[in-house]
Design a protein around this motif. Structure first.
Motif, PDB file in Angstrom:
ATOM      1  N   LEU A  91       0.745  -1.150   0.011  1.00 32.32           N
ATOM      2  CA  LEU A  91      -0.059  -0.169   0.105  1.00 32.32           C
ATOM      3  C   LEU A  91       0.947   1.257   0.070  1.00 32.32           C
ATOM      4  O   LEU A  91       1.871   1.067   0.446  1.00 32.32           O
ATOM      5  CB  LEU A  91      -1.019   0.001   1.326  1.00 32.32           C
ATOM      6  N   VAL A  92       0.169   2.372  -0.467  1.00 33.27           N
ATOM      7  CA  VAL A  92       1.080   3.745  -0.535  1.00 33.27           C
ATOM      8  C   VAL A  92       0.354   4.559   0.211  1.00 33.27           C
ATOM      9  O   VAL A  92      -0.949   4.718   0.325  1.00 33.27           O
ATOM     10  CB  VAL A  92       1.404   4.180  -1.919  1.00 33.27           C
ATOM     11  N   ARG A  93       0.947   5.629   1.046  1.00 30.42           N
ATOM     12  CA  ARG A  93       0.458   6.601   1.699  1.00 30.42           C
ATOM     13  C   ARG A  93       1.394   8.004   1.451  1.00 30.42           C
ATOM     14  O   ARG A  93       2.584   7.758   1.178  1.00 30.42           O
ATOM     15  CB  ARG A  93       0.709   6.508   3.109  1.00 30.42           C
ATOM     16  N   VAL A  94       0.843   9.122   1.370  1.00 26.35           N
ATOM     17  CA  VAL A  94       1.697  10.342   1.281  1.00 26.35           C
ATOM     18  C   VAL A  94       2.376  10.568   2.351  1.00 26.35           C
ATOM     19  O   VAL A  94       2.060  10.015   3.709  1.00 26.35           O
ATOM     20  CB  VAL A  94       0.526  11.463   1.102  1.00 26.35           C
ATOM     21  N   ASN A  95       3.907  10.746   2.210  1.00 25.31           N
ATOM     22  CA  ASN A  95       4.772  11.043   3.336  1.00 25.31           C
ATOM     23  C   ASN A  95       4.259  11.534   4.581  1.00 25.31           C
ATOM     24  O   ASN A  95       4.076  12.764   4.478  1.00 25.31           O
ATOM     25  CB  ASN A  95       6.086  11.563   2.755  1.00 25.31           C
ATOM     26  N   SER A  96       4.354  11.231   5.620  1.00 27.69           N
ATOM     27  CA  SER A  96       4.015  11.889   6.892  1.00 27.69           C
ATOM     28  C   SER A  96       4.497  12.990   7.198  1.00 27.69           C
ATOM     29  O   SER A  96       4.278  13.910   8.134  1.00 27.69           O
ATOM     30  CB  SER A  96       3.803  10.878   8.153  1.00 27.69           C
ATOM     31  N   LYS A  97       5.865  13.220   6.674  1.00 26.70           N
ATOM     32  CA  LYS A  97       6.718  14.365   7.265  1.00 26.70           C
ATOM     33  C   LYS A  97       5.946  15.763   6.929  1.00 26.70           C
ATOM     34  O   LYS A  97       6.447  16.606   7.644  1.00 26.70           O
ATOM     35  CB  LYS A  97       8.124  14.295   6.530  1.00 26.70           C
ATOM     36  N   VAL A 131      -2.606  14.735   5.619  1.00 26.10           N
ATOM     37  CA  VAL A 131      -3.321  13.188   5.472  1.00 26.10           C
ATOM     38  C   VAL A 131      -4.279  13.540   4.226  1.00 26.10           C
ATOM     39  O   VAL A 131      -5.141  14.220   4.571  1.00 26.10           O
ATOM     40  CB  VAL A 131      -4.054  12.710   6.751  1.00 26.10           C
ATOM     41  N   ILE A 132      -4.176  12.654   3.241  1.00 25.49           N
ATOM     42  CA  ILE A 132      -5.040  12.660   2.079  1.00 25.49           C
ATOM     43  C   ILE A 132      -5.576  11.466   1.987  1.00 25.49           C
ATOM     44  O   ILE A 132      -4.875  10.335   1.983  1.00 25.49           O
ATOM     45  CB  ILE A 132      -4.168  13.168   0.883  1.00 25.49           C
ATOM     46  N   ASN A 133      -6.902  11.394   1.999  1.00 23.61           N
ATOM     47  CA  ASN A 133      -7.236   9.780   1.712  1.00 23.61           C
ATOM     48  C   ASN A 133      -6.926   9.221   0.547  1.00 23.61           C
ATOM     49  O   ASN A 133      -6.926   9.758  -0.464  1.00 23.61           O
ATOM     50  CB  ASN A 133      -9.113  10.117   1.604  1.00 23.61           C
ATOM     51  N   THR A 134      -6.735   7.989   0.607  1.00 20.60           N
ATOM     52  CA  THR A 134      -6.206   7.313  -0.639  1.00 20.60           C
ATOM     53  C   THR A 134      -6.886   7.320  -1.764  1.00 20.60           C
ATOM     54  O   THR A 134      -6.538   7.428  -2.783  1.00 20.60           O
ATOM     55  CB  THR A 134      -5.914   5.830  -0.140  1.00 20.60           C
TER      56      THR A 134
END
Length: 300
Positions: free
Chosen positions: A66-72, A76-79
């Motif tokens: 799975l992929v998520r936008v970097n939390s740095k 938070v953007i819904n997948t």
């Protein structure tokens, strides 16, 4: 006359309000689009892995990448939302190929370190599957058991030449949306993917309206029951009948069944009694980074 003026002013106020709302929505959407494309250019997407667990052997038998936008960036953007945005200008193709490459890296990492080897599945957009190579630099086509990305970077060589993985350890997941149009083209591409030795799963089965038609026409290996079937801790009697019917039908079609969204022990027990052997959900592991995944007791 006065009444007319009042009505006109009210209409004007309403139109201005609507205009303001739409402008605000568009502004937020535009900022999000810019942010996502920047994240794509700067490799600011993190890879997570969620285990697929066998109720029969009580061990991990697969994983989903799975992929998520970097939390740095603390955003938070819904997948589903960022996939929709990237599909609009076909940037999703670049992201899909990036995830495929990362999955290959993980398989090689496990092989090199003598870890347990389990298949890794990757979600692929219908845009990536059917993109016309005359219109995009990232088009994916299959020829002579090789994946070609016309006029693109080294993604082709990375996947085919550099990683040299056993294709049985790679799985492609598609959703019911792939069959919305270009059906014959989709079926052809999926057949070519299977010719490579890569399995294909139908994700979120039951969330759409054409599931049974898809089972008849699409050359898949696995169906993943949508978590909507497990809406509560205790599955209703009607729900059990529906799930059992799907499992029996899948077995007769020679398809494997994976139940998604399993969060409670009671759900797992019901699924096991109904004949579903493989499950995925928070009960057996949340999406986690590679290092933490490799530390899972049920993985070793």
């Amino acid at each position: 006359m006065i009444e007319f003026v009042i009505i006109f002013l009210l209409i004007l106020v309403i139109l201005l309000f609507i205009s303001y709302i739409y402008r605000d929505i568009f502004k937020k959407y535009y900022k999000r689009e810019i942010y996502l494309h920047s994240a794509l250019r700067n490799n600011e997407f993190d890879i997570y892995i969620q285990p697929k667990y066998s109720l029969k052997s009580e061990s991990i038998v697969g994983a989903e990448c799975l992929v998520r936008v970097n939390s740095k960036n603390k955003r938070v953007i819904n997948t589903e939302r960022f996939i929709y945005i990237l599909e609009k200008d076909k940037s999703i193709i670049e992201l899909d190929l990036y995830i495929l490459e990362e999955a290959c890296k993980i398989i090689n990492r496990w092989s090199d370190n003598k870890f347990k080897l389990v298949p890794i599945s990757v979600n692929v957009s219908r845009v990536t599957l059917i993109e016309d190579d005359t219109e995009s630099n990232y088009a994916l086509s299959l020829d002579n058991k090789n994946i070609h990305i016309e006029n693109s970077s080294k993604k082709l060589n990375d996947i085919i030449n550099n990683y040299n993985i056993d294709t049985r350890l790679l799985e492609i997941e598609v959703t019911e949306r792939v069959m919305l149009k270009d059906t014959n083209k989709i079926i052809s591409v999926i057949k070519e993917i299977k010719d490579l030795g890569i399995k294909v799963s139908l994700d979120d089965f039951g969330s759409g309206y054409s599931s049974l038609t898809i089972l008849k026409n699409l050359p898949i290996d696995t169906i993943k029951l949508d978590k909507l079937f497990l809406d509560k801790k205790d599955i209703s009697e009607k729900g059990k009948i529906v799930v059992e019917s799907i499992i029996n039908m899948a077995n007769r079609l020679g398809l494997e069944v994976v139940a998604e969204g399993v969060e409670y022990f009671e759900q797992a027990q019901v699924l096991k009694n109904l004949g579903c052997e493989i499950v995925q959900g928070y009960l057996y592991g949340r999406p986690t980074n590679i290092s933490d995944f490799e530390k899972l007791e049920i993985f070793n």
